[in-house]
Design a protein around this motif. Structure first.
Motif, PDB file in Angstrom:
ATOM      1  N   GLU A  81       5.273  43.405  76.280  1.00 13.97           N
ATOM      2  CA  GLU A  81       3.975  43.150  75.674  1.00 13.97           C
ATOM      3  C   GLU A  81       3.350  41.831  76.100  1.00 13.97           C
ATOM      4  O   GLU A  81       2.154  41.752  76.359  1.00 13.97           O
ATOM      5  N   PHE A  85      -0.376  41.770  77.680  1.00  9.46           N
ATOM      6  CA  PHE A  85      -1.501  41.283  76.881  1.00  9.46           C
ATOM      7  C   PHE A  85      -1.960  39.882  77.270  1.00  9.46           C
ATOM      8  O   PHE A  85      -2.861  39.324  76.660  1.00  9.46           O
ATOM      9  N   MET A  90      -6.613  43.105  72.876  1.00  9.76           N
ATOM     10  CA  MET A  90      -6.197  44.150  71.934  1.00  9.76           C
ATOM     11  C   MET A  90      -7.338  44.577  71.016  1.00  9.76           C
ATOM     12  O   MET A  90      -7.124  45.335  70.071  1.00  9.76           O
ATOM     13  N   GLU A  91      -8.537  44.069  71.265  1.00  5.01           N
ATOM     14  CA  GLU A  91      -9.606  44.284  70.294  1.00  5.01           C
ATOM     15  C   GLU A  91     -10.547  45.424  70.692  1.00  5.01           C
ATOM     16  O   GLU A  91     -10.941  45.549  71.838  1.00  5.01           O
ATOM     17  N   PRO A  92     -10.927  46.224  69.704  1.00  3.00           N
ATOM     18  CA  PRO A  92     -11.955  47.246  69.951  1.00  3.00           C
ATOM     19  C   PRO A  92     -13.280  46.573  70.333  1.00  3.00           C
ATOM     20  O   PRO A  92     -13.466  45.381  70.122  1.00  3.00           O
ATOM     21  N   ARG A 107     -15.241  34.290  77.047  1.00  2.00           N
ATOM     22  CA  ARG A 107     -14.839  33.052  77.731  1.00  2.00           C
ATOM     23  C   ARG A 107     -13.582  33.204  78.569  1.00  2.00           C
ATOM     24  O   ARG A 107     -13.337  32.476  79.506  1.00  2.00           O
ATOM     25  N   LEU A 112     -11.493  43.477  77.021  1.00  2.00           N
ATOM     26  CA  LEU A 112     -11.221  43.443  75.584  1.00  2.00           C
ATOM     27  C   LEU A 112     -10.033  44.308  75.171  1.00  2.00           C
ATOM     28  O   LEU A 112      -9.323  43.979  74.230  1.00  2.00           O
ATOM     29  N   HIS A 179     -12.293  36.572  88.920  1.00  2.00           N
ATOM     30  CA  HIS A 179     -11.803  35.789  87.796  1.00  2.00           C
ATOM     31  C   HIS A 179     -10.288  35.878  87.630  1.00  2.00           C
ATOM     32  O   HIS A 179      -9.751  35.544  86.578  1.00  2.00           O
ATOM     33  N   ARG A 233       4.335  53.254  69.241  1.00  2.00           N
ATOM     34  CA  ARG A 233       3.488  52.820  68.130  1.00  2.00           C
ATOM     35  C   ARG A 233       2.271  52.029  68.642  1.00  2.00           C
ATOM     36  O   ARG A 233       1.133  52.262  68.212  1.00  2.00           O
ATOM     37  N   VAL A 234       2.497  51.113  69.572  1.00  3.35           N
ATOM     38  CA  VAL A 234       1.388  50.341  70.148  1.00  3.35           C
ATOM     39  C   VAL A 234       0.358  51.290  70.761  1.00  3.35           C
ATOM     40  O   VAL A 234      -0.849  51.154  70.547  1.00  3.35           O
ATOM     41  N   LYS A 236      -0.208  54.466  70.062  1.00  5.04           N
ATOM     42  CA  LYS A 236      -0.927  55.208  69.026  1.00  5.04           C
ATOM     43  C   LYS A 236      -1.960  54.324  68.321  1.00  5.04           C
ATOM     44  O   LYS A 236      -3.027  54.792  67.930  1.00  5.04           O
ATOM     45  N   THR A 237      -1.625  53.042  68.181  1.00  3.54           N
ATOM     46  CA  THR A 237      -2.583  52.128  67.545  1.00  3.54           C
ATOM     47  C   THR A 237      -3.870  52.038  68.371  1.00  3.54           C
ATOM     48  O   THR A 237      -4.982  52.140  67.832  1.00  3.54           O
ATOM     49  N   THR A 241      -7.809  52.736  67.341  1.00  2.90           N
ATOM     50  CA  THR A 241      -8.881  51.736  67.309  1.00  2.90           C
ATOM     51  C   THR A 241      -9.875  51.901  68.452  1.00  2.90           C
ATOM     52  O   THR A 241     -11.032  51.545  68.311  1.00  2.90           O
TER      53      THR A 241
ATOM     54  N   PRO B  92     -16.196  49.728  65.372  1.00  5.81           N
ATOM     55  CA  PRO B  92     -15.701  48.354  65.486  1.00  5.81           C
ATOM     56  C   PRO B  92     -16.485  47.602  66.568  1.00  5.81           C
ATOM     57  O   PRO B  92     -17.176  48.209  67.376  1.00  5.81           O
ATOM     58  N   THR B 241      -9.784  49.613  61.295  1.00  8.05           N
ATOM     59  CA  THR B 241     -10.524  49.404  62.540  1.00  8.05           C
ATOM     60  C   THR B 241     -11.257  48.073  62.579  1.00  8.05           C
ATOM     61  O   THR B 241     -11.466  47.511  63.637  1.00  8.05           O
ATOM     62  N   GLY B 249      -7.837  44.414  65.962  1.00 11.48           N
ATOM     63  CA  GLY B 249      -7.051  45.186  66.924  1.00 11.48           C
ATOM     64  C   GLY B 249      -5.620  44.674  66.996  1.00 11.48           C
ATOM     65  O   GLY B 249      -4.657  45.447  66.986  1.00 11.48           O
ATOM     66  N   MET B 253      -2.038  46.465  65.735  1.00 11.42           N
ATOM     67  CA  MET B 253      -0.887  46.609  66.614  1.00 11.42           C
ATOM     68  C   MET B 253       0.368  45.970  66.029  1.00 11.42           C
ATOM     69  O   MET B 253       1.451  46.535  66.087  1.00 11.42           O
ATOM     70  N   PHE B 309       1.153  53.882  62.177  1.00 13.74           N
ATOM     71  CA  PHE B 309       0.992  54.507  63.493  1.00 13.74           C
ATOM     72  C   PHE B 309       2.304  55.070  64.053  1.00 13.74           C
ATOM     73  O   PHE B 309       3.356  54.555  63.765  1.00 13.74           O
TER      74      PHE B 309
END
Lengths: 309, 309, 309, 309
Positions: A81, A85, A90-92, A107, A112, A179, A233-234, A236-237, A241, B92, B241, B249, B253, B309
């Motif tokens: 992970e 990451f 990890m954000e929607p 930044r 995302l 970048h 699990r990650v 499915k999460t 989201t 979200p 969410t 997010g 997780m 999840f």
């Protein structure tokens, strides 16, 4: 509670099929624009071993964005992970799946999440291997394990069609290369990513992969744990989201199960401890999801109380 | 699996408390900046009736953004989904909770979801009543029912402090007023919204509200169903969410339960069919969540396999 | 070269007037939506003292955004460049005049320039005086000096109408108040800003102000230098780079003179060392400029080689 | 008024040279990062035939973004305004020169103006010719005419270095290709664009080109009109509204002349009816302009009253 027999399922499919007329076939990938708009089929693998289906469940289609979950699982298994990451968030996001603007304003210039194209490209870039061929072999072998089908492969006609028109993905890649989110050759990465999107299977195979995620990463028949429980699990999460493009939030509210869609019209569902689902319905809504596939899941979720919330 | 006794819980709280030093108190609401940074307390209501706690679980704090879930439930009960979601979206967003840019670029000028400030203001604007007083009575009565505590009220010192400095919320309101997302008097709406954010209770009360959501909308003791099952589910979905600001997010997780935080340092958790949780820890991380509260939930989620999840 | 007589000017006005039918009256300020759409009038003050006009050049209209240049001159005279430009930038923007998004993404949260609403509000906030009345007296006295007309005043009907519907400007103000670009009471600032926008005059007066800018800040008749040469130059520069809303670039290319427009349909022109221009034509194009007024300036600029480039 | 002799000019250059220490060499094009940071030289061609210089005015440097004005003139001569401006806009922007976000949010997906990279790439794409070689020959012949120097060519070392690292420009091109702003092969376009940016000359040559623009498109010595008066005016207009990257507005205010800069440290000035200017000073400010070159122009503009406003 869950589906009991094929007749019941067939009735639900017919109820949902009428919605195919309100959608349209994908138009920006030429090879996908020739499907039959009224198609709708489904397969369900219950974790107790039962298998149900309705519609032409052996018809093949390409995974497209559904493959994003699979490469994410593969790369998380290989790199862990923290490395993954560091390259992708990890954000929607409320932006479309192919948006580039957030890459610029963020930044960190980091995508995302791994379900939008930019993030998925960054993930594919981490598949282990010294060259495209090795990476591809690694990936297709993983898919073969998940489906228990050594014949699984990519559709070369779709692959060629997508590779030639992947201008936005090229733009995303070169931006990320600037970048330093990705390194290496962009055309090679795009070649690998297009192959990945063009992996072809039927609803039954897709339901089987869903069942592996639903079953904490382990194969129903062989019992072999292909993915660790944590990584399952990650995955499915993220499916909850941000698995259904720009209507992930609405889908979570109306259906409430981990699922990932592709613009081919495929949807893979993975209801924890219950079942894996494979759907194919190429008529799409405005956000790029199978319009009748969504409806079918909504009907079933209400009927069988599937929502995890 | 779940927490067995208060000693176990106290140990976990001590393990998490060390993280309070890495956060800081909220600085933009003067009345909230005087809390004790190392505070951390928790209450858990299991749906079987057990109650556990650790830390000063009777200390009062204000709900702040946690109140967004409560007004959403109230307004959904009163107006129904279709009216509410004609004014506020379900998706979200990767933007901060107080961002205004998306309101402008979004062609519908509709807030993306009810958990960001713009969306919450639009929801509060729908609380039934002919004036601020009637609306407030409606809301506080609803909170009293959820907590089974008729003494629950708002902290007037915090309310006053927030009302005077709510410049960004005013900007959001006037922008939405221009685009007809809200109507009526902006100052009155802000007055109501600030009262709502300043509702004060302790961890035990908060855990009790969480338990109502976890229990499909019904009170554990009285058995009365205060919220319908469907609306309880909708609220829990938004908590997953977009309940934890810009790290929703990551929280999904790492913890994987429905939860809503506030900048006072409160967190309400609602694990379906398991328990309600109330946490208070005013030292915040960069996204505005209780830094040790998050850590505590992460530890417990791993230990008790809480993730949905 | 320049216009020689009123007949010639009348012909050019008739040529441009046909374009009034392709525009529309402003719709978001009720008091301005009742003008006569086919109106078009112009006045020109040559710096040699000649005065020409065509159309109903004595009809009054409100300055609206044209006032932004006047308050900028006043505030620069009072505070100096370095203080003013610590609060507002100097750069043109591709965003609409009432946009808020750039305020959020810009790391300084400083309005990009004094010609967009956010920047103009920040400038008005710097007018010297202990209260709205003192500030307003300062401003209207300055306008009286520029027009040599002590009777100049604001249209209270328009002022009232604008004040009540200025939701976007309120949003901009509260946003800037949060970020300390402005201080003090927002409603007072809006009251002053609305009065400023509602200052009323005719084309002749407007041409006279334009002539002061064109003449390096000095009154043609009295010889009095009301604005310093440097500040007159700064104002003319902003009129070129961002004076005509979102079509400033196109206007610079097609007309090439310092000019500032308002949504009332007014345009003030200031051709260095040549003349001042006042135009009124309330039918607006999509960017908010007088559609026939632009056309008239384009025709004249070609005919008389007015472009400064 | 204007510069009278080389001694005077040399003194002004020394006054400005001290500012070189506050800037830094460009870092993202390896071949440009090895210049001498304290370099500063200038050439001025007065339209009466006088020529002045200071510093090492024969040292060669590459045009970089200065070339954008030249290709714009060439393409406008060949295609006319209406075709060119159907592909690229005319409006200044507050975003950086290499930004991609506006391309996405702009409903037309059209670059805002020809001076930002996206717009310049779209312009270069319109240079007439059946292949890169023909297009390049057309362009370099045009530059040879403007400089009256048939030996002018591109620096292959810089070209190679830029081509290999042009990731952002690739991203911009593929994005525009997706949205049909450009057609044809992206790598070929980038090859041509990089050659164009790598055209090499000295300050004297650059001042000569500036003089052609200042002289309404006509060569001072031969009298031949290489560019039409209208197109020369259009180019000078863009130089004012967006010639100096993100500080174009500030430059217009402090210097007030048509000018275009490049990240090599070059600046071309074109003061209408007065003179052409060539400057080289590779130490750059934060927006990418020659820091001492800007200062030199500011000093001269004040001293000689150059501002066109």
């Amino acid at each position: 509670m869950n589906c009991k027999n094929n007749e019941e399922l067939a009735n639900l499919v017919e109820e949902a099929r009428v919605y195919t007329k309100y959608g349209k076939l994908v138009d920006y990938i030429p090879a996908l624009s020739r499907e039959n708009k009224s198609d709708l089929s489904i397969s369900i693998y219950n974790l107790n071993g039962e298998f149900f289906y309705a519609g032409d469940y052996l018809k093949k289609f390409t995974l497209q964005s559904i493959s994003k979950v699979i490469t994410l699982a593969l790369v998380l298994m290989d790199k862990g992970e923290s490395e993954v990451f560091s390259k992708v968030g990890m954000e929607p996001t409320g932006d479309p799946f192919n948006s580039i603007a957030k890459l610029e304003s963020n930044r960190l210039n980091k995508p995302l999440n791994p379900m939008i194209n930019a993030g998925a490209l960054a993930v594919t870039n981490m598949i282990p291997g010294r060259n495209v061929e090795e990476k591809w072999n690694k990936l297709i072998h993983f898919v073969a394990e998940l489906t228990n089908d050594n014949e699984v492969s990519c559709n070369q006609r779709v692959e060629k069609s997508e590779f030639e028109t992947a201008f936005l993905n090229r733009a995303l890649c070169y931006f990320m290369k600037q970048h330093k989110v990705i390194d290496g050759d962009v055309e090679e990465l795009l070649s690998l990513y297009t192959k990945q999107c063009s992996i072809e299977m039927n609803c039954r195979d897709l339901a089987r992969i869903g069942a592996v995620f639903a079953n904490d990463g382990c194969d129903l028949e062989t019992g072999k744990c292909i993915i660790t429980k944590d990584i399952a699990r990650v995955c499915k999460t993220f499916m909850v989201t941000c698995g259904m493009y720009n209507s992930s939030g609405e889908f979570a509210m109306k259906v409430g199960i981990p699922a990932k869609s592709g613009v081919s019209g495929g949807i893979m569902g993975a209801i924890p401890q219950k079942c894996g689902i494979g759907i194919f319905g190429p008529s799409l809504d405005q956000t790029g999801n199978s319009i009748a596939g969504l409806k079918l899941l909504e009907i079933m979720s209400k009927r069988y109380s599937w929502s995890i919330f």
